[in-house]
Design a protein around this motif. Sequence first.
Motif, PDB file in Angstrom:
ATOM      1  N   ALA A  36       6.843  68.857  29.315  1.00  0.00           N
ATOM      2  CA  ALA A  36       7.847  69.710  28.677  1.00  0.00           C
ATOM      3  C   ALA A  36       7.263  71.041  28.235  1.00  0.00           C
ATOM      4  O   ALA A  36       7.946  72.064  28.257  1.00  0.00           O
ATOM      5  CB  ALA A  36       8.457  68.985  27.482  1.00  0.00           C
ATOM      6  N   ALA A  37       5.996  71.020  27.831  1.00  0.00           N
ATOM      7  CA  ALA A  37       5.330  72.243  27.358  1.00  0.00           C
ATOM      8  C   ALA A  37       4.657  73.009  28.490  1.00  0.00           C
ATOM      9  O   ALA A  37       4.035  74.043  28.253  1.00  0.00           O
ATOM     10  CB  ALA A  37       4.291  71.889  26.302  1.00  0.00           C
ATOM     11  N   ASP A  38       4.765  72.492  29.717  1.00  0.00           N
ATOM     12  CA  ASP A  38       4.163  73.116  30.898  1.00  0.00           C
ATOM     13  C   ASP A  38       2.639  73.206  30.765  1.00  0.00           C
ATOM     14  O   ASP A  38       2.021  74.221  31.049  1.00  0.00           O
ATOM     15  CB  ASP A  38       4.741  74.509  31.140  1.00  0.00           C
ATOM     16  N   ILE A  39       2.048  72.101  30.311  1.00  0.00           N
ATOM     17  CA  ILE A  39       0.596  71.978  30.177  1.00  0.00           C
ATOM     18  C   ILE A  39       0.128  70.877  31.135  1.00  0.00           C
ATOM     19  O   ILE A  39       0.801  69.841  31.257  1.00  0.00           O
ATOM     20  CB  ILE A  39       0.201  71.602  28.733  1.00  0.00           C
ATOM     21  N   PRO A  40      -0.973  71.068  31.839  1.00  0.00           N
ATOM     22  CA  PRO A  40      -1.441  70.038  32.783  1.00  0.00           C
ATOM     23  C   PRO A  40      -1.640  68.681  32.115  1.00  0.00           C
ATOM     24  O   PRO A  40      -2.061  68.587  30.964  1.00  0.00           O
ATOM     25  CB  PRO A  40      -2.777  70.594  33.285  1.00  0.00           C
ATOM     26  N   VAL A  41      -1.331  67.632  32.845  1.00  0.00           N
ATOM     27  CA  VAL A  41      -1.467  66.261  32.375  1.00  0.00           C
ATOM     28  C   VAL A  41      -2.910  65.804  32.563  1.00  0.00           C
ATOM     29  O   VAL A  41      -3.557  66.188  33.539  1.00  0.00           O
ATOM     30  CB  VAL A  41      -0.507  65.342  33.165  1.00  0.00           C
ATOM     31  N   PRO A  42      -3.452  64.991  31.643  1.00  0.00           N
ATOM     32  CA  PRO A  42      -4.822  64.481  31.820  1.00  0.00           C
ATOM     33  C   PRO A  42      -4.977  63.765  33.157  1.00  0.00           C
ATOM     34  O   PRO A  42      -4.005  63.288  33.747  1.00  0.00           O
ATOM     35  CB  PRO A  42      -4.995  63.497  30.658  1.00  0.00           C
TER      36      PRO A  42
ATOM     37  N   TRP B  69       2.101  71.529  34.259  1.00  0.00           N
ATOM     38  CA  TRP B  69       1.775  70.114  34.186  1.00  0.00           C
ATOM     39  C   TRP B  69       1.482  69.504  35.546  1.00  0.00           C
ATOM     40  O   TRP B  69       0.860  68.455  35.642  1.00  0.00           O
ATOM     41  CB  TRP B  69       2.890  69.350  33.494  1.00  0.00           C
ATOM     42  N   LEU B  70       1.917  70.162  36.643  1.00  0.00           N
ATOM     43  CA  LEU B  70       1.655  69.619  37.970  1.00  0.00           C
ATOM     44  C   LEU B  70       0.266  69.956  38.482  1.00  0.00           C
ATOM     45  O   LEU B  70      -0.116  69.550  39.568  1.00  0.00           O
ATOM     46  CB  LEU B  70       2.693  70.149  38.967  1.00  0.00           C
ATOM     47  N   ALA B  71      -0.502  70.711  37.668  1.00  0.00           N
ATOM     48  CA  ALA B  71      -1.828  71.125  38.119  1.00  0.00           C
ATOM     49  C   ALA B  71      -2.693  69.916  38.416  1.00  0.00           C
ATOM     50  O   ALA B  71      -2.760  68.978  37.676  1.00  0.00           O
ATOM     51  CB  ALA B  71      -2.499  71.977  37.037  1.00  0.00           C
ATOM     52  N   ARG B  72      -3.383  69.950  39.565  1.00  0.00           N
ATOM     53  CA  ARG B  72      -4.344  68.915  39.891  1.00  0.00           C
ATOM     54  C   ARG B  72      -5.475  69.551  40.669  1.00  0.00           C
ATOM     55  O   ARG B  72      -5.311  70.586  41.286  1.00  0.00           O
ATOM     56  CB  ARG B  72      -3.756  67.772  40.721  1.00  0.00           C
ATOM     57  N   ARG B  73      -6.603  68.924  40.600  1.00  0.00           N
ATOM     58  CA  ARG B  73      -7.763  69.437  41.324  1.00  0.00           C
ATOM     59  C   ARG B  73      -7.707  68.991  42.770  1.00  0.00           C
ATOM     60  O   ARG B  73      -7.439  67.845  43.085  1.00  0.00           O
ATOM     61  CB  ARG B  73      -9.042  68.932  40.675  1.00  0.00           C
TER      62      ARG B  73
END
Length: 588
Positions: A353-359, A40-44
């Motif tokens: 919670a699901a460890d998926i990147p946030v929009p 979820w912390l993924a960012r470009r």
Amino acid sequence: MKMKLSMISSYCIIGTASFRIVRAFTSSVRHSVIPKPRGWLARRVVVSNGEQQQQQSRGFSTFLKSTSTKTTPTLIDDGNSPFQITTPIYYVNDKPHIGHAYTSLACDVIARFMRLSGREVFFLTGTDEHGQKVEESAKKKDMTTQDFVDEVSVSFRDLLSVLNISNDKFIRTTDEQHKKAVQHLWQTLVDKGAIYLGSYEGWYSVRDECYYNDSELIDGKAPTGAEVVWMEKEPSYFFKLSEYEDKLLEYFENNPDFIAPSTRRNEVLGFVKGGLRDLSISRTSFKWGVPVPGSDDHVMYVWIDALANYISAIGYPDTDGETFQKFWPANLHIVGKDILRFHAVYWPAFLMAADIPVPRRLFAHGWWTKDGEKISKSLGNVIDPLELVEKYGVDQTRFFLMAEVNFGSDGDFSHERMLQKVNTNLANELGNLVQRTLSLIFKNCGAIIPAPGPYTPEDEALLTKASKLREECSAEIATQSIQKYVEVLVTMIWDVNKYIDVMAPWALKKTDPDRMATVLYVLMEVIRYVSILYQPIIPESSNKILDRLTVPIDERTFDHLDNDYAIKSGMTITKPEGVFPRIEVPTE
């Protein structure tokens, strides 16, 4: 004592998690994208030739020409990568209204702009078909719930078609693939310890599909004005929302562009800082919903079901699939302000919670009123978008809804204002300009597009301004400033009308035919620029104008806004016909 559960009032935005732009020095890469981390912390992360871009999109006024970016880059968008944009999925308890049309049109304008800029786009919309309110609406019509949602869902599809909406996919939450995806998300949350079984009682609004605390009620009703009922104690699964209060606040602080406009961001910050409580996410008192895995007597709370459409539509749970990898995290979720908190609080928490990147960004637009009054069935002032199209036309309706109100603010609708704006900006200014220019060529040049002579400073100034339109429009679209994007084009047409009035080509026929030819050519070329850029707003009318200008169909993208694709002298035009007939005031 009655248990009070902190449920979030229905407000909605959707969008882009801002990414930090870091300083990187490189001589070989002008503008590149560093691969995003998982979770979820993924960012470009955008690298831009050693400059840390800490400014808003307007700070990139020369970026499109100095780099290979297709649209204006911002802290949350590199200007090149595949672009996912979504509407909220629309609830099928009743037929579509102006609010649905408004959201869909805004997304369509941005999606079309991105496509014409050369970016790969995935534009998602659809219908939310589960929940107690839908089940009750079907009973009132003496229909099975599935037959009811099938019927109402078609009305939303039909509206998209009538409004010329260019969505890439229409999702329904009753689709089997979606239901399987939601159940997978649920199981993932269970496996990660984010869900537990308990019991719930409290105030609930069927209309809002939302729980409310005592402190949120106003005169015994929900903040939205909806009736609430006391839900007697029943078994319920809970999501551990309370554990995400600090994580959400940290995320909002590190990603200030995640929620827009800023007023909505402040609203969400205030809500989260007030404290979050665990969220009831299942019901046993009705059956029209996605069954909870392993507990068939429970159906999922409608919002966990509905929100998951944004990932189920692109292949979830196959997060390694090509489509998911290409388009997630979504660049932009656009929604009405009434469902802001669901998307700004629940949705990011579920994804974390699901460890998926946030929009990347959530944008909440305002509401429409009519003649200064709130729109409601009881007042009999509901605005049917299909009636607007029938009365005024498709592109006229598109233009007014996008041009009338600052996107993000509330707006007031009146037929008088719509008539005035459509007749002024489209019929009188743009339509009349096109008609005057082409009629002069048809009459004075034998219907042959003339070759220009030397340009005067006035010609050069107008052509130079036209050449900058793409940058100006792109900067506005980058911040979802749709009304300002329209204003850029309206202002350009004002300048072109001033030019034709000053140059008076109709008077040059006898005194200076060569100068007349140059003026008419300049007019055609500037109209070409404006018409190409108007395509996201008024696609059918823009292409009619381009047809009359003899612009080839395959030379109408924004990459063709260049001298290499200028109007070709010597081409024959057809006899001009009006594009925007003036609309007469209807008699009531």
